[in-house]
Every structure is written in structure tokens, then in C-alpha cells.
Design a protein around this motif. Structure first.
Motif, PDB file in Angstrom:
ATOM      1  N   ILE A  54      -7.926  -5.691  -7.727  1.00  0.00           N
ATOM      2  CA  ILE A  54      -7.146  -4.773  -8.561  1.00  0.00           C
ATOM      3  C   ILE A  54      -7.892  -3.446  -8.744  1.00  0.00           C
ATOM      4  O   ILE A  54      -7.305  -2.368  -8.684  1.00  0.00           O
ATOM      5  CB  ILE A  54      -6.850  -5.405  -9.935  1.00  0.00           C
ATOM      6  CG1 ILE A  54      -5.945  -6.629  -9.806  1.00  0.00           C
ATOM      7  CG2 ILE A  54      -6.282  -4.386 -10.915  1.00  0.00           C
ATOM      8  CD1 ILE A  54      -4.518  -6.348  -9.437  1.00  0.00           C
ATOM      9  N   ILE A  78      -2.248   0.070  -3.405  1.00  0.00           N
ATOM     10  CA  ILE A  78      -1.618  -0.434  -4.629  1.00  0.00           C
ATOM     11  C   ILE A  78      -0.224  -0.989  -4.326  1.00  0.00           C
ATOM     12  O   ILE A  78       0.227  -1.937  -4.965  1.00  0.00           O
ATOM     13  CB  ILE A  78      -1.563   0.666  -5.719  1.00  0.00           C
ATOM     14  CG1 ILE A  78      -2.974   0.928  -6.241  1.00  0.00           C
ATOM     15  CG2 ILE A  78      -0.627   0.291  -6.856  1.00  0.00           C
ATOM     16  CD1 ILE A  78      -3.098   2.093  -7.190  1.00  0.00           C
ATOM     17  N   TYR A  83      -2.275  -6.497  -2.884  1.00  0.00           N
ATOM     18  CA  TYR A  83      -2.470  -5.982  -4.235  1.00  0.00           C
ATOM     19  C   TYR A  83      -1.476  -6.619  -5.204  1.00  0.00           C
ATOM     20  O   TYR A  83      -1.825  -6.995  -6.318  1.00  0.00           O
ATOM     21  CB  TYR A  83      -2.325  -4.458  -4.256  1.00  0.00           C
ATOM     22  CG  TYR A  83      -2.800  -3.842  -5.544  1.00  0.00           C
ATOM     23  CD1 TYR A  83      -4.141  -3.533  -5.731  1.00  0.00           C
ATOM     24  CD2 TYR A  83      -1.920  -3.577  -6.585  1.00  0.00           C
ATOM     25  CE1 TYR A  83      -4.594  -2.965  -6.906  1.00  0.00           C
ATOM     26  CE2 TYR A  83      -2.357  -3.005  -7.767  1.00  0.00           C
ATOM     27  CZ  TYR A  83      -3.702  -2.714  -7.926  1.00  0.00           C
ATOM     28  OH  TYR A  83      -4.139  -2.164  -9.097  1.00  0.00           O
ATOM     29  N   ARG A  84      -0.240  -6.742  -4.775  1.00  0.00           N
ATOM     30  CA  ARG A  84       0.786  -7.380  -5.616  1.00  0.00           C
ATOM     31  C   ARG A  84       0.427  -8.842  -5.886  1.00  0.00           C
ATOM     32  O   ARG A  84       0.614  -9.343  -6.991  1.00  0.00           O
ATOM     33  CB  ARG A  84       2.160  -7.294  -4.963  1.00  0.00           C
ATOM     34  CG  ARG A  84       2.654  -5.885  -4.784  1.00  0.00           C
ATOM     35  CD  ARG A  84       2.832  -5.210  -6.111  1.00  0.00           C
ATOM     36  NE  ARG A  84       3.306  -3.847  -5.883  1.00  0.00           N
ATOM     37  CZ  ARG A  84       3.778  -3.093  -6.817  1.00  0.00           C
ATOM     38  NH1 ARG A  84       3.841  -3.513  -8.045  1.00  0.00           N
ATOM     39  NH2 ARG A  84       4.165  -1.875  -6.543  1.00  0.00           N
ATOM     40  N   GLY A  87      -2.092  -8.890  -8.453  1.00  0.00           N
ATOM     41  CA  GLY A  87      -1.439  -8.651  -9.736  1.00  0.00           C
ATOM     42  C   GLY A  87      -0.836  -9.923 -10.307  1.00  0.00           C
ATOM     43  O   GLY A  87      -0.958 -10.205 -11.497  1.00  0.00           O
ATOM     44  N   TYR A 102      -3.387  -4.327 -18.351  1.00  0.00           N
ATOM     45  CA  TYR A 102      -2.990  -4.063 -16.962  1.00  0.00           C
ATOM     46  C   TYR A 102      -1.565  -3.497 -16.911  1.00  0.00           C
ATOM     47  O   TYR A 102      -1.311  -2.485 -16.237  1.00  0.00           O
ATOM     48  CB  TYR A 102      -3.098  -5.340 -16.135  1.00  0.00           C
ATOM     49  CG  TYR A 102      -2.661  -5.181 -14.709  1.00  0.00           C
ATOM     50  CD1 TYR A 102      -3.395  -4.410 -13.813  1.00  0.00           C
ATOM     51  CD2 TYR A 102      -1.499  -5.803 -14.237  1.00  0.00           C
ATOM     52  CE1 TYR A 102      -2.986  -4.252 -12.490  1.00  0.00           C
ATOM     53  CE2 TYR A 102      -1.095  -5.655 -12.924  1.00  0.00           C
ATOM     54  CZ  TYR A 102      -1.832  -4.880 -12.057  1.00  0.00           C
ATOM     55  OH  TYR A 102      -1.428  -4.731 -10.748  1.00  0.00           O
ATOM     56  N   ASN A 103      -0.658  -4.146 -17.630  1.00  0.00           N
ATOM     57  CA  ASN A 103       0.730  -3.685 -17.629  1.00  0.00           C
ATOM     58  C   ASN A 103       0.840  -2.264 -18.173  1.00  0.00           C
ATOM     59  O   ASN A 103       1.565  -1.436 -17.608  1.00  0.00           O
ATOM     60  CB  ASN A 103       1.606  -4.633 -18.452  1.00  0.00           C
ATOM     61  CG  ASN A 103       1.853  -5.948 -17.743  1.00  0.00           C
ATOM     62  OD1 ASN A 103       1.733  -6.044 -16.534  1.00  0.00           O
ATOM     63  ND2 ASN A 103       2.194  -6.968 -18.502  1.00  0.00           N
ATOM     64  N   MET A 106      -0.575   0.173 -15.537  1.00  0.00           N
ATOM     65  CA  MET A 106       0.299   0.311 -14.374  1.00  0.00           C
ATOM     66  C   MET A 106       1.570   1.073 -14.732  1.00  0.00           C
ATOM     67  O   MET A 106       2.054   1.888 -13.936  1.00  0.00           O
ATOM     68  CB  MET A 106       0.627  -1.063 -13.781  1.00  0.00           C
ATOM     69  CG  MET A 106      -0.575  -1.740 -13.131  1.00  0.00           C
ATOM     70  SD  MET A 106      -1.419  -0.727 -11.882  1.00  0.00           S
ATOM     71  CE  MET A 106      -0.184  -0.677 -10.598  1.00  0.00           C
ATOM     72  N   GLN A 107       2.115   0.841 -15.917  1.00  0.00           N
ATOM     73  CA  GLN A 107       3.300   1.589 -16.337  1.00  0.00           C
ATOM     74  C   GLN A 107       2.997   3.085 -16.427  1.00  0.00           C
ATOM     75  O   GLN A 107       3.826   3.915 -16.068  1.00  0.00           O
ATOM     76  CB  GLN A 107       3.832   1.054 -17.673  1.00  0.00           C
ATOM     77  CG  GLN A 107       4.579  -0.259 -17.543  1.00  0.00           C
ATOM     78  CD  GLN A 107       5.799  -0.136 -16.654  1.00  0.00           C
ATOM     79  OE1 GLN A 107       6.632   0.754 -16.826  1.00  0.00           O
ATOM     80  NE2 GLN A 107       5.904  -1.022 -15.677  1.00  0.00           N
ATOM     81  N   PHE A 109       0.844   4.661 -14.578  1.00  0.00           N
ATOM     82  CA  PHE A 109       0.820   5.153 -13.194  1.00  0.00           C
ATOM     83  C   PHE A 109       2.239   5.312 -12.643  1.00  0.00           C
ATOM     84  O   PHE A 109       2.562   6.305 -12.006  1.00  0.00           O
ATOM     85  CB  PHE A 109       0.014   4.228 -12.291  1.00  0.00           C
ATOM     86  CG  PHE A 109      -1.467   4.266 -12.529  1.00  0.00           C
ATOM     87  CD1 PHE A 109      -2.132   5.448 -12.795  1.00  0.00           C
ATOM     88  CD2 PHE A 109      -2.217   3.100 -12.490  1.00  0.00           C
ATOM     89  CE1 PHE A 109      -3.504   5.490 -13.009  1.00  0.00           C
ATOM     90  CE2 PHE A 109      -3.593   3.120 -12.700  1.00  0.00           C
ATOM     91  CZ  PHE A 109      -4.230   4.316 -12.965  1.00  0.00           C
ATOM     92  N   TYR A 110       3.083   4.297 -12.873  1.00  0.00           N
ATOM     93  CA  TYR A 110       4.450   4.353 -12.355  1.00  0.00           C
ATOM     94  C   TYR A 110       5.229   5.533 -12.927  1.00  0.00           C
ATOM     95  O   TYR A 110       6.042   6.136 -12.245  1.00  0.00           O
ATOM     96  CB  TYR A 110       5.210   3.064 -12.674  1.00  0.00           C
ATOM     97  CG  TYR A 110       4.669   1.820 -12.003  1.00  0.00           C
ATOM     98  CD1 TYR A 110       4.096   1.860 -10.736  1.00  0.00           C
ATOM     99  CD2 TYR A 110       4.720   0.586 -12.641  1.00  0.00           C
ATOM    100  CE1 TYR A 110       3.604   0.721 -10.130  1.00  0.00           C
ATOM    101  CE2 TYR A 110       4.232  -0.560 -12.041  1.00  0.00           C
ATOM    102  CZ  TYR A 110       3.673  -0.484 -10.789  1.00  0.00           C
ATOM    103  OH  TYR A 110       3.194  -1.620 -10.205  1.00  0.00           O
TER     104      TYR A 110
END
Length: 162
Positions: A54, A78, A83-84, A87, A102-103, A106-107, A109-110
Motif C-alpha cells: 500500500i 495504485i 494494489y487493490r 487494499g 486508509y479510507n 484514499m477518498q 486522493f480520489y
């Protein structure tokens, strides 16, 4: 006399029998403890491997801010199946705090927060790193989230406004 001999015989046989039973119970408990330790060590190795997978592209992105080619490679990593899968492993093996950190990261980044709110994205990354530390090694650490990034940002005080 017969009763005394019977008591002596029972005492002579009882002591070794108790030692044997005690040894058997001790062996069983020791074996069980060793099995549980081996399972925990394998789980720890799995979590470390997952966290390394990760972290790799994230470290690459932060370390190579000016190298667009490296950043693009990290971004494509990623999006990879490996990578998934890492995750999913993180969601499965990580603590609740780890999963939430982590969530959240990542949110960010998204949603492209790193462009609009770089300080907040870095804070979420720092929280994620701190949750890894707590999950793997030191649940009672006294470090704060920004302490996790001080080694890689030379002017962090200006960045975080301290």
C-alpha cells in the motif's frame, strides 16, 4: 496394617500420577501458546507485506514530486489489481482505525484534495502512517500525526503552521 499399606501404595502411585498429569497439561498449554504465537507471527508478516504494498506508490509520489513520470507510474500502480488486492487485505487484516485512516486518505486522493488542500491530504497520509505504527508495533505511541512526516519534509513547521 492393610489400610496403612493401601495408603502408602496410593501415595506412592499418586505423586507420579499427579506429576504426569501436570506435565501433560503443561505440555498441552505450551503447545497451544506456541501455535497461537506462530499464527500471530504469520498474520503480522501478512500485515507488514500488505502495508508495504500500500505504501510503495504513496512514498514514490511524495518522494518524486517533480518527476512526473515517476508520479504517473505510482498512480498507475495504485490502480493495479495487486494494489487493490492489498487494499482488500488491509480491510480484512487491519484494525478499525487502520481501515478508517486508509479510507479517508484514499477518498482524499480520489476527490483530488491533494491539489486543492495539500495540507489536509498530507495530514490524512500522516494519520494513515500513524495507524500503521499503532496497528503493528506500538498501540500506546506518544507520537502525533505530523511526527510521522517530519523526516521527509524539511520545512514541515511552515507547512503545518506550527
Amino acid at each position: 496394617m492393610e489400610q496403612t499399606e493401601l495408603i502408602t501404595l496410593a501415595a506412592a502411585l499418586g505423586a507420579p500420577l499427579l506429576v504426569f498429569i501436570g506435565g501433560l497439561i503443561s505440555w498441552f498449554l505450551k503447545t497451544r501458546k506456541e501455535d497461537l504465537q506462530a499464527i500471530e507471527e504469520r498474520a503480522l508478516e501478512r500485515r507488514i507485506e500488505t502495508y508495504n504494498t500500500i505504501l510503495h506508490p504513496l512514498i514514490t509520489m511524495f518522494a518524486n514530486k517533480s518527476n512526473q513520470k515517476m508520479r504517473e507510474k505510482a498512480i498507475s500502480e495504485i490502480g493495479s489489481v495487486q494494489y487493490r488486492k492489498a487494499g482488500f487485505n488491509l480491510i480484512t487484516f487491519g484494525s478499525d482505525n487502520m481501515v478508517n485512516a486508509y479510507n479517508s486518505m484514499m477518498q482524499a486522493f480520489y476527490k483530488g484534495e491533494s491539489e486543492n488542500e495539500p495540507k489536509e491530504t498530507m495530514r490524512k497520509f500522516a494519520i494513515f502512517l500513524l495507524s500503521i505504527r499503532k496497528d503493528l508495533y506500538n498501540k500506546n505511541t506518544k507520537l502525533k500525526e505530523w511526527d510521522m512526516l517530519k523526516f521527509m519534509i524539511t520545512d514541515i513547521e511552515k507547512f503545518i503552521g506550527e
